[in-house]
Scaffold this motif. Structure first.
Motif, PDB file in Angstrom:
ATOM      1  N   LEU A   1       0.782  -1.348  -0.458  1.00 42.86           N
ATOM      2  CA  LEU A   1       0.316  -0.137   0.060  1.00 42.86           C
ATOM      3  C   LEU A   1       0.491   1.557  -0.234  1.00 42.86           C
ATOM      4  O   LEU A   1       1.914   1.465   0.262  1.00 42.86           O
ATOM      5  CB  LEU A   1      -1.029   0.054   1.321  1.00 42.86           C
ATOM      6  N   THR A   2      -0.411   2.221  -0.734  1.00 42.60           N
ATOM      7  CA  THR A   2       0.325   3.603  -0.327  1.00 42.60           C
ATOM      8  C   THR A   2      -0.316   4.766   0.690  1.00 42.60           C
ATOM      9  O   THR A   2      -1.476   4.501   0.854  1.00 42.60           O
ATOM     10  CB  THR A   2       0.604   4.234  -1.585  1.00 42.60           C
ATOM     11  N   LEU A   3       0.943   5.211   1.650  1.00 41.99           N
ATOM     12  CA  LEU A   3       0.183   5.833   2.973  1.00 41.99           C
ATOM     13  C   LEU A   3       0.013   7.447   2.523  1.00 41.99           C
ATOM     14  O   LEU A   3       1.548   7.464   2.410  1.00 41.99           O
ATOM     15  CB  LEU A   3       0.929   5.120   4.249  1.00 41.99           C
ATOM     16  N   ALA A   4      -1.422   7.859   2.596  1.00 44.38           N
ATOM     17  CA  ALA A   4      -0.944   8.992   2.027  1.00 44.38           C
ATOM     18  C   ALA A   4      -1.967  10.116   3.040  1.00 44.38           C
ATOM     19  O   ALA A   4      -2.301  10.400   2.221  1.00 44.38           O
ATOM     20  CB  ALA A   4      -1.410   9.383   0.545  1.00 44.38           C
ATOM     21  N   PRO A   5      -1.242  10.291   4.121  1.00 41.41           N
ATOM     22  CA  PRO A   5      -1.748  10.833   5.387  1.00 41.41           C
ATOM     23  C   PRO A   5      -1.808  12.879   5.005  1.00 41.41           C
ATOM     24  O   PRO A   5      -0.080  12.629   4.461  1.00 41.41           O
ATOM     25  CB  PRO A   5      -0.985  10.733   6.524  1.00 41.41           C
ATOM     26  N   SER A   6      -2.474  13.591   5.743  1.00 46.64           N
ATOM     27  CA  SER A   6      -2.223  14.648   5.731  1.00 46.64           C
ATOM     28  C   SER A   6      -0.543  14.768   5.953  1.00 46.64           C
ATOM     29  O   SER A   6      -0.255  16.529   6.043  1.00 46.64           O
ATOM     30  CB  SER A   6      -3.016  15.770   6.281  1.00 46.64           C
ATOM     31  N   SER A   7      -0.150  13.778   6.885  1.00 51.29           N
ATOM     32  CA  SER A   7       0.612  14.296   7.958  1.00 51.29           C
ATOM     33  C   SER A   7       1.509  13.102   9.181  1.00 51.29           C
ATOM     34  O   SER A   7       0.477  12.691   8.897  1.00 51.29           O
ATOM     35  CB  SER A   7       1.455  15.741   9.051  1.00 51.29           C
ATOM     36  N   LEU A   8       1.937  12.616   9.528  1.00 53.70           N
ATOM     37  CA  LEU A   8       2.824  12.154   9.966  1.00 53.70           C
ATOM     38  C   LEU A   8       2.779  12.555  11.895  1.00 53.70           C
ATOM     39  O   LEU A   8       3.300  13.865  11.976  1.00 53.70           O
ATOM     40  CB  LEU A   8       3.589  10.807  10.130  1.00 53.70           C
ATOM     41  N   ASN A   9       3.080  11.979  12.971  1.00 59.52           N
ATOM     42  CA  ASN A   9       3.158  12.710  14.370  1.00 59.52           C
ATOM     43  C   ASN A   9       4.121  11.299  14.567  1.00 59.52           C
ATOM     44  O   ASN A   9       4.204   9.830  14.578  1.00 59.52           O
ATOM     45  CB  ASN A   9       2.227  12.970  14.753  1.00 59.52           C
ATOM     46  N   ASP A  10       5.005  11.677  16.270  1.00 57.34           N
ATOM     47  CA  ASP A  10       5.828  10.496  17.451  1.00 57.34           C
ATOM     48  C   ASP A  10       4.476   9.618  16.987  1.00 57.34           C
ATOM     49  O   ASP A  10       5.180   8.228  17.693  1.00 57.34           O
ATOM     50  CB  ASP A  10       5.764  11.238  17.736  1.00 57.34           C
ATOM     51  N   VAL A  11       3.052   9.548  17.788  1.00 56.77           N
ATOM     52  CA  VAL A  11       2.303   8.684  17.891  1.00 56.77           C
ATOM     53  C   VAL A  11       2.344   7.396  16.940  1.00 56.77           C
ATOM     54  O   VAL A  11       1.934   6.396  17.244  1.00 56.77           O
ATOM     55  CB  VAL A  11       0.994   8.959  18.020  1.00 56.77           C
ATOM     56  N   ASN A  12       2.572   7.810  15.149  1.00 58.57           N
ATOM     57  CA  ASN A  12       2.436   6.965  14.307  1.00 58.57           C
ATOM     58  C   ASN A  12       3.743   6.098  14.250  1.00 58.57           C
ATOM     59  O   ASN A  12       3.816   5.375  12.985  1.00 58.57           O
ATOM     60  CB  ASN A  12       2.163   7.843  12.589  1.00 58.57           C
ATOM     61  N   ASP A  13       4.352   5.800  14.960  1.00 59.64           N
ATOM     62  CA  ASP A  13       5.336   5.372  14.976  1.00 59.64           C
ATOM     63  C   ASP A  13       5.106   3.625  15.143  1.00 59.64           C
ATOM     64  O   ASP A  13       5.660   3.225  15.173  1.00 59.64           O
ATOM     65  CB  ASP A  13       6.595   5.529  16.485  1.00 59.64           C
ATOM     66  N   ALA A  14       3.668   3.345  15.491  1.00 63.18           N
ATOM     67  CA  ALA A  14       3.534   2.216  16.197  1.00 63.18           C
ATOM     68  C   ALA A  14       3.099   1.612  14.670  1.00 63.18           C
ATOM     69  O   ALA A  14       3.092  -0.275  14.465  1.00 63.18           O
ATOM     70  CB  ALA A  14       2.394   2.124  16.508  1.00 63.18           C
ATOM     71  N   ILE A  15       3.430   1.918  13.341  1.00 65.25           N
ATOM     72  CA  ILE A  15       3.326   1.047  11.856  1.00 65.25           C
ATOM     73  C   ILE A  15       4.791   1.308  11.403  1.00 65.25           C
ATOM     74  O   ILE A  15       5.224   0.226  10.591  1.00 65.25           O
ATOM     75  CB  ILE A  15       2.388   2.352  11.279  1.00 65.25           C
TER      76      ILE A  15
END
Length: 512
Positions: free
Chosen positions: A95-109
């Protein structure tokens, strides 16, 4: 290939010929906007599904597609991580992940990137472990970094096609109307999610506040929402919004704010009907205080304020100093409450805010903006993406968008961070070109872009410490010495797209 900010670019990126940056308004769009997929919904049908997995199945998500998320929940976000975990359980990959931005909490991915669930990312920026992973070149393709306006442009022209948009909905009714101002996970404006909802093939709303239809205040309408999932919680309120952000007491930030306000006062822009955008950083918030005092003293009323909204902006509107606010994102609780209750506080999409290829984003009418920086160089180019070691640790956001639109763009930064100078011969990564930056403000002095002779003349005799950008740089080097350039390989790990779709810079993998 060398572009007009003197950056060496590869001839092709991801198999496509590189379009080099050639100026803030060099790219003239052609063609027509992409169209959203036609939807069909039978009368009295139920959009509510019992789980994220069921919504994934219903959406038709399969290997190789593109999914999107919004970042209004910031470090309180539960949605992105939960959905990626559910996708992994469905064994969907590539998959291509296209969020408006990423934060520290998203380190889980990160484990799901390592497993090949996500192989590419297109976003405004990233921090923490995710930023380090991107810089290390762990994805199958270089990360594509876009500004907020550039992302809206890419979606609307079909350059970024979203197969499934997963939208965290603080309040959602049973037929899919959504707002961000009600419920325990209220985040305020849903400006970044609006474009995704309007153009994605399938839209899934995830909410912890499902209410009866119809919702009275609607940000994203039922006509754009296909499925709804009720969750126990979509976010941690403590990470979503704070109480009113406090004005800095740091003497250095206060001095920077005072100098920036002095430039505004004498710029020629500071008069009835002017417009402004301020950030949420310490110096920007302090500048709001000083600007407010000068507006009261002169009897000046601003026509509008824009951007990510904070309590000082709201206070100025409530006191009659700003006529209206256009809001793409909220940073604190007073701003969320104001958006909910004050009709002069208007929600706007990222496209309305900053898309350069529409009938006119609101940044086009912006008089004054104060922006921060990670690094600045003697050509006034600004970096907000990479750290001094070349690692991705920030976001493009609306930086280049506001700078391009404003009559007066002021970039604020300390002369030194730790023992590192902030004004260099050459920034590590160009995000905002120097030709759209008018002034650089540090606690030691102010540099005016030579392109702005008018501004230089206006500041004569004001007592402000105006000097050349080279003088500021030498002052920093005298204190710390000249930093050694970062050593990099030829491997491109990220591509910095200017708001018009041209390439302004690339990030190469550090070798140290």
């Amino acid at each position: 290939m060398i572009n007009t900010v003197k950056r060496v670019l590869p001839e092709t990126i991801n198999g496509q010929a590189t379009l080099p940056y050639a100026g803030p308004f060099a790219v003239q769009p052609e063609g027509r906007r992409a169209g959203a997929k036609v939807r069909f919904n039978k009368p009295h049908s139920d959009k509510v599904l019992p789980s994220i997995e069921r919504a994934i199945d219903a959406s038709g998500l399969r290997d190789g597609m593109t999914i999107s998320f919004h970042h209004h929940f910031r470090n309180g976000d539960y949605v992105l991580n939960s959905v990626i975990e559910a996708i992994a359980r469905r064994n969907i990959k590539g998959l291509t992940l296209a969020p408006s931005s990423l934060n520290d909490v998203n380190d889980a991915i990160i484990p799901f990137i390592e497993q090949g669930i996500i192989i590419a990312i297109e976003t405004s920026g990233a921090r923490g472990k995710l930023g380090r992973l991107m810089t290390a070149g762990k994805l199958a393709k270089p990360v594509l970094i876009r500004s907020h306006g550039g992302r809206a442009r890419a979606i609307e022209c079909g350059e970024l096609h979203i197969d499934v948009a997963f939208i965290g909905a603080p309040c959602c009714d049973a037929y899919g109307n959504i707002n961000g101002v009600e419920g325990r996970s209220a985040c305020g404006s849903l400006g970044y999610a609006m474009v995704d909802a309007a153009y994605a093939d399938t839209v899934v709303a995830l909410t912890d506040n499902l209410v009866a239809h119809p919702l009275q205040q609607v940000s994203i309408p039922q006509t754009q929402v296909d499925y709804i999932v009720k969750l126990e919680s979509i976010g941690d309120p403590k990470g979503i919004a704070s109480g009113a952000l406090r004005i800095s007491r740091d003497p250095r930030e206060l001095l920077i704010a005072e100098y920036a306000t002095g430039i505004i006062e004498h710029s020629g822009c500071f008069k009835n009907g002017y417009s402004l955008q301020l950030g949420s950083g310490g110096a920007s918030l302090a500048a709001a205080k000083f600007i407010k005092e000068k507006m009261i003293a002169r009897g000046i009323v601003a026509s509008f304020g824009i951007g990510g909204i904070t309590a000082p902006f709201v206070s100025m509107m409530e006191e009659g100093l700003i006529e209206t606010i256009f809001d793409v994102q909220d940073f604190d609780l007073p701003s969320i409450h104001s958006l909910k209750t004050n009709p002069r506080h208007q929600e706007m999409s990222a496209s309305f805010y900053a898309n350069p290829h529409n009938g006119g984003p609101i940044v086009n009418n912006l008089d004054v903006v104060i922006l921060s920086a990670t690094e600045i160089d003697t050509d006034f180019n600004v970096n907000v993406i990479t750290d001094s070691n070349g690692v991705i640790m920030g976001a493009s956001g609306g930086h280049s968008d506001a700078a391009a639109g404003a009559n007066l763009t002021i970039v604020v930064a300390p002369l030194l961070r730790g023992r590192l100078p902030m004004i260099l011969d050459k920034v590590n990564t160009v995000v905002t070109p120097g030709e759209s930056v008018d002034a650089v403000v540090t606690e030691r002095g102010i540099a005016i872009n030579p392109r702005r002779a008018d501004l230089m003349n206006n500041l004569q005799g004001t007592g402000l410490p105006v000097m050349s950008i080279e003088e500021l740089q030498h002052m920093a080097y005298d204190l710390t010495g000249k930093p050694k350039p970062i050593q990099t390989s030829d491997e491109v790990v990220a591509v910095i797209e200017y708001r018009d779709g041209s390439i302004i810079d690339v990030v190469r993998k550090p070798t140290e």
